[in-house]
Design an enzyme around this catalytic site. Sequence first.
Site, PDB file in Angstrom:
ATOM      1  N   ASN A  29     -22.158  11.303 -19.492  1.00 55.57           N
ATOM      2  CA  ASN A  29     -23.332  10.854 -20.265  1.00 55.57           C
ATOM      3  C   ASN A  29     -23.427  11.667 -21.557  1.00 55.57           C
ATOM      4  OD1 ASN A  29     -23.840  13.072 -18.631  1.00 55.57           O
ATOM      5  ND2 ASN A  29     -25.943  12.534 -18.157  1.00 55.57           N
ATOM      6  N   GLY A  64     -23.874   4.602 -28.708  1.00 56.59           N
ATOM      7  CA  GLY A  64     -24.051   3.989 -30.030  1.00 56.59           C
ATOM      8  C   GLY A  64     -25.491   3.566 -30.302  1.00 56.59           C
ATOM      9  N   ARG A  65     -26.412   3.851 -29.373  1.00 53.88           N
ATOM     10  CA  ARG A  65     -27.805   3.432 -29.561  1.00 53.88           C
ATOM     11  C   ARG A  65     -28.451   4.219 -30.697  1.00 53.88           C
ATOM     12  NH1 ARG A  65     -30.377   4.450 -23.747  1.00 53.88           N
ATOM     13  NH2 ARG A  65     -28.924   6.179 -23.801  1.00 53.88           N
ATOM     14  N   GLY A 109     -22.056  13.471 -25.059  1.00 50.70           N
ATOM     15  CA  GLY A 109     -21.133  13.064 -26.113  1.00 50.70           C
ATOM     16  C   GLY A 109     -21.124  14.153 -27.159  1.00 50.70           C
ATOM     17  N   GLY A 157     -24.251  21.232 -42.182  1.00 49.55           N
ATOM     18  CA  GLY A 157     -23.386  20.055 -42.303  1.00 49.55           C
ATOM     19  C   GLY A 157     -22.489  19.983 -41.086  1.00 49.55           C
ATOM     20  N   THR A 181     -32.595  13.098 -17.206  1.00 46.47           N
ATOM     21  CA  THR A 181     -31.322  12.855 -16.546  1.00 46.47           C
ATOM     22  C   THR A 181     -31.435  13.460 -15.138  1.00 46.47           C
ATOM     23  OG1 THR A 181     -28.921  12.964 -16.777  1.00 46.47           O
ATOM     24  CG2 THR A 181     -30.152  14.944 -17.448  1.00 46.47           C
ATOM     25  N   THR A 188     -22.407   8.514 -27.266  1.00 47.75           N
ATOM     26  CA  THR A 188     -21.907   7.916 -26.028  1.00 47.75           C
ATOM     27  C   THR A 188     -22.140   6.419 -26.002  1.00 47.75           C
ATOM     28  OG1 THR A 188     -22.273   9.975 -24.851  1.00 47.75           O
ATOM     29  CG2 THR A 188     -22.117   8.016 -23.493  1.00 47.75           C
ATOM     30  N   GLN A 238     -26.552  17.554 -22.499  1.00 48.09           N
ATOM     31  CA  GLN A 238     -27.899  17.002 -22.658  1.00 48.09           C
ATOM     32  C   GLN A 238     -28.841  18.069 -23.238  1.00 48.09           C
ATOM     33  OE1 GLN A 238     -26.464  16.223 -19.224  1.00 48.09           O
ATOM     34  NE2 GLN A 238     -25.491  14.695 -20.476  1.00 48.09           N
ATOM     35  N   LYS A 249     -24.581  20.490 -29.997  1.00 48.64           N
ATOM     36  CA  LYS A 249     -23.969  21.539 -29.154  1.00 48.64           C
ATOM     37  C   LYS A 249     -22.457  21.584 -29.320  1.00 48.64           C
ATOM     38  CE  LYS A 249     -25.856  19.752 -25.500  1.00 48.64           C
ATOM     39  NZ  LYS A 249     -26.806  18.862 -26.173  1.00 48.64           N
TER      40      LYS A 249
HETATM   41  P1  IMP Z   1     -28.471   9.280 -17.632  1.00 45.93           P
HETATM   42  O1  IMP Z   1     -28.146  10.720 -17.790  1.00 45.93           O
HETATM   43  O2  IMP Z   1     -27.367   8.361 -18.063  1.00 45.93           O
HETATM   44  O3  IMP Z   1     -28.975   8.967 -16.248  1.00 45.93           O
HETATM   45  O4  IMP Z   1     -29.701   8.925 -18.609  1.00 45.93           O
HETATM   46  C1  IMP Z   1     -31.002   9.461 -18.410  1.00 45.93           C
HETATM   47  C2  IMP Z   1     -31.664   9.773 -19.754  1.00 45.93           C
HETATM   48  O5  IMP Z   1     -31.000  10.853 -20.362  1.00 45.93           O
HETATM   49  C3  IMP Z   1     -31.624   8.640 -20.757  1.00 45.93           C
HETATM   50  O6  IMP Z   1     -32.802   8.677 -21.542  1.00 45.93           O
HETATM   51  C4  IMP Z   1     -30.424   8.978 -21.627  1.00 45.93           C
HETATM   52  O7  IMP Z   1     -30.521   8.412 -22.917  1.00 45.93           O
HETATM   53  C5  IMP Z   1     -30.557  10.481 -21.672  1.00 45.93           C
HETATM   54  N1  IMP Z   1     -29.280  11.173 -21.904  1.00 45.93           N
HETATM   55  C6  IMP Z   1     -28.293  11.389 -21.017  1.00 45.93           C
HETATM   56  N2  IMP Z   1     -27.293  12.086 -21.571  1.00 45.93           N
HETATM   57  C7  IMP Z   1     -27.653  12.333 -22.833  1.00 45.93           C
HETATM   58  C8  IMP Z   1     -27.041  13.057 -23.910  1.00 45.93           C
HETATM   59  O8  IMP Z   1     -25.958  13.633 -23.794  1.00 45.93           O
HETATM   60  N3  IMP Z   1     -27.740  13.092 -25.071  1.00 45.93           N
HETATM   61  C9  IMP Z   1     -28.955  12.517 -25.204  1.00 45.93           C
HETATM   62  N4  IMP Z   1     -29.570  11.851 -24.237  1.00 45.93           N
HETATM   63  C10 IMP Z   1     -28.927  11.756 -23.047  1.00 45.93           C
END
Ligand code: IMP
Length: 440
Positions: free
Chosen positions: A39, A311-312, A41, A425, A245, A309, A230, A17
């Site tokens: 949350n 690094g996972r 990134g 890209g 979320t 956000t 998200q 996005k």
């Molecule tokens: P929270 O928003 O930190 O409470 O996380 C809840 C769920 O949403 C978890 O599975 C996070 O990995 C996922 N999540 C939250 N924000 C993002 C994002 O910006 N991108 C991808 N997954 C997200």
Amino acid sequence: MKKNVAVIGAQWGDEGKGKIVDLYSSQSDLIVRYQGGNNAGHTLVVNGRKTVLHLIPSGILHPGKVCLIGNGVVLDPLVFFEEVETLIQSGVLSDAPEKLIRISERTHVILPYHRKLDRLREERAKGRKGEIGTTVRGIGPAYEDKVARRGIQVIDLLHPSLLKEKLERSLEEKNVLFKGLFQTDAASLQEVYDHCLKMGELLKPYIANVRSILNQGIRDKKTVLFEGAQGMLLDVDWGTYPYVTSSSTVSGGIFSGCGVPPAAVQSIIGIAKAYCTRVGTGPFPTELEKTQPELAQEIRRIGAEFGATTGRPRRTGWLDLVLLKYSVEINGMTGIALMKTDVLDGFEELKVCTGYRLNGRTIDELPACIEDTEGVEPVYQTLKGWKKYNTRAVRSKNDLPAELQSYIRVIEDFVGVPVVLVSTGPDREETLQIRSPFDN
Ligand code: IMP
């Protein structure tokens, strides 16, 4: 008149996005975030330089654009000031950032005890059924306080006695949890109060009636870009609940999240990768990890699928058309921006999910019950890949390999809306705009 555009993640977030918001920002006057917090990134690559923004709308990278943070966002003041500082250091913002960034009076704040609660819950849930795998930024606890009617709004930070009263109420229950369930130190009211007053002083110049700025802007024929964070499948109502979320990531969240009426949004662009990824736990029907771990890893490697956000490593899988269609319907998407098609460049064969099998039956939507959702088996259609073609160099849709053009047609036919943009890209130049969402 130009249309107002919303950019919404059509999958589980991380669809790209940031790149699209950056691109569409150049044609917008006001850019607003209406849900989520840090949350998110959003990774942007401009002139080869990488910038990751978590909270401030990505439109800020365009000089002179006014960026708004709506009431539906949860804002961590420490992260906000860190980002402002980074943007000043890198020359993006000048010495008067408050002219370009406005925060709604009604936005709720993330405080240290929200982050702590998020972390303690995640640690306690680790490896157990029900573990969400949050970003540990305090997002969920802050939204909980909001709906439980004990949250702290930005404006409260400027009202010391009200603030103290609200904090007392909020900490009363939190401290029972901290001391009882988690066997840890209670949060100090005085410390939190002092932190809030300090943050309030610093935030003061940025606080505004964002709802009014937006509606006045619309009356003045300014173009607005609504920046989603998200993805749709993390929506608290329509995502894979409870692995979601805590905000409304669907287009419906725009109206409550920044105070504009539905008629204010005319174009809704769903951002979807040409495959799927997910971070955190929860159902992912087309995930490849269990069936083809090497392929899963290959996509992760080529697509650099690691969280911006946290690094996972992201879980990877084939494109799920059933979910994309669901996303189009719930959000009223008018077009799809198809991202990271270059990641699939080397593949002989590609699969897209066109249905699910559950208990011997074929179904065309994810079941509401999470146990059933976890048990669905994807039904695939196999398509020919555009092997060894370097799509990053392509600058017009007609020059795309025939197999990619047919991949796009399969998507369009299934979900019922056009692909309006193809991203080949990370750079701005590696973007084929087929149709502008701003045009009538
Ligand atoms: P929270 O928003 O930190 O409470 O996380 C809840 C769920 O949403 C978890 O599975 C996070 O990995 C996922 N999540 C939250 N924000 C993002 C994002 O910006 N991108 C991808 N997954 C997200």
